[in-house]
Scaffold this motif. Structure first.
Motif, short mmCIF file in Angstrom:
data_model
loop_
_atom_site.label_atom_id
_atom_site.label_comp_id
_atom_site.label_asym_id
_atom_site.label_seq_id
_atom_site.Cartn_x
_atom_site.Cartn_y
_atom_site.Cartn_z
N LYS A 16 38.04 31.43 -3.87
CA LYS A 16 38.43 30.12 -3.38
C LYS A 16 37.19 29.25 -3.11
CE LYS A 16 42.30 29.97 -0.98
NZ LYS A 16 43.19 30.30 0.13
N ILE A 17 36.21 29.85 -2.45
CA ILE A 17 34.97 29.13 -2.12
C ILE A 17 34.26 28.71 -3.41
CG2 ILE A 17 32.65 29.41 -1.16
CD1 ILE A 17 33.97 31.29 0.98
N GLN A 20 35.93 25.90 -5.32
CA GLN A 20 35.68 24.62 -4.66
C GLN A 20 34.29 24.10 -5.01
OE1 GLN A 20 37.90 22.78 -2.64
NE2 GLN A 20 36.31 21.29 -3.01
N CYS A 42 31.76 23.59 1.63
CA CYS A 42 32.19 24.29 2.84
C CYS A 42 32.86 23.35 3.84
CB CYS A 42 31.02 25.01 3.49
SG CYS A 42 30.36 26.35 2.47
N LEU A 45 36.66 22.78 3.12
CA LEU A 45 37.55 23.95 3.17
C LEU A 45 38.18 24.17 4.54
CD1 LEU A 45 35.49 26.43 0.99
CD2 LEU A 45 37.73 25.51 0.44
N LEU A 49 37.76 28.62 7.03
CA LEU A 49 37.20 28.91 5.71
C LEU A 49 35.78 28.39 5.61
CD1 LEU A 49 39.80 28.27 2.88
CD2 LEU A 49 38.42 30.29 3.24
N CYS A 53 32.55 30.30 4.36
CA CYS A 53 31.90 29.68 3.22
C CYS A 53 30.40 29.53 3.48
CB CYS A 53 32.55 28.33 2.95
SG CYS A 53 31.78 27.37 1.62
#
Length: 86
Positions: A16-17, A20, A42, A45, A49, A53
């Motif tokens: 997910k990080i 992104q 970061c 998010l 998160l 991150c």
């Protein structure tokens, strides 16, 4: 849904990080684009998160930066830094 076999919470979080960061860095990012994306990703998010991150980015900044510039997939990068099973 990215939670298949061999993919725990750490793995899906990593993916997910990286997705992104990759989205923010663009398709063919240079070092400057990657650095900007690493700084911003970061923040978008969310709080929980975002903290995770920042830790991942701080610890694996070079690996992530290199992987993005090479066009590696988030799944492969997360496996390379030990968050996912290859």
């Amino acid at each position: 849904d990215i939670s298949g076999p061999g993919r725990g919470k750490k793995c899906s979080l990593c993916i997910k990080i990286l997705q992104q960061i990759k989205a923010m860095a663009g398709d063919d990012p240079d070092e400057v684009a990657v650095e900007k994306a690493l700084g911003k990703a970061c923040q978008v998010l969310g709080r929980r998160l975002g903290r995770a991150c920042k830790r991942v980015v701080k610890k694996y900044r070079e690996e992530i930066s290199e992987a993005l510039q090479n066009g590696d997939q988030p799944q492969d990068t997360c496996a390379a830094i030990g968050f996912c099973k290859a």
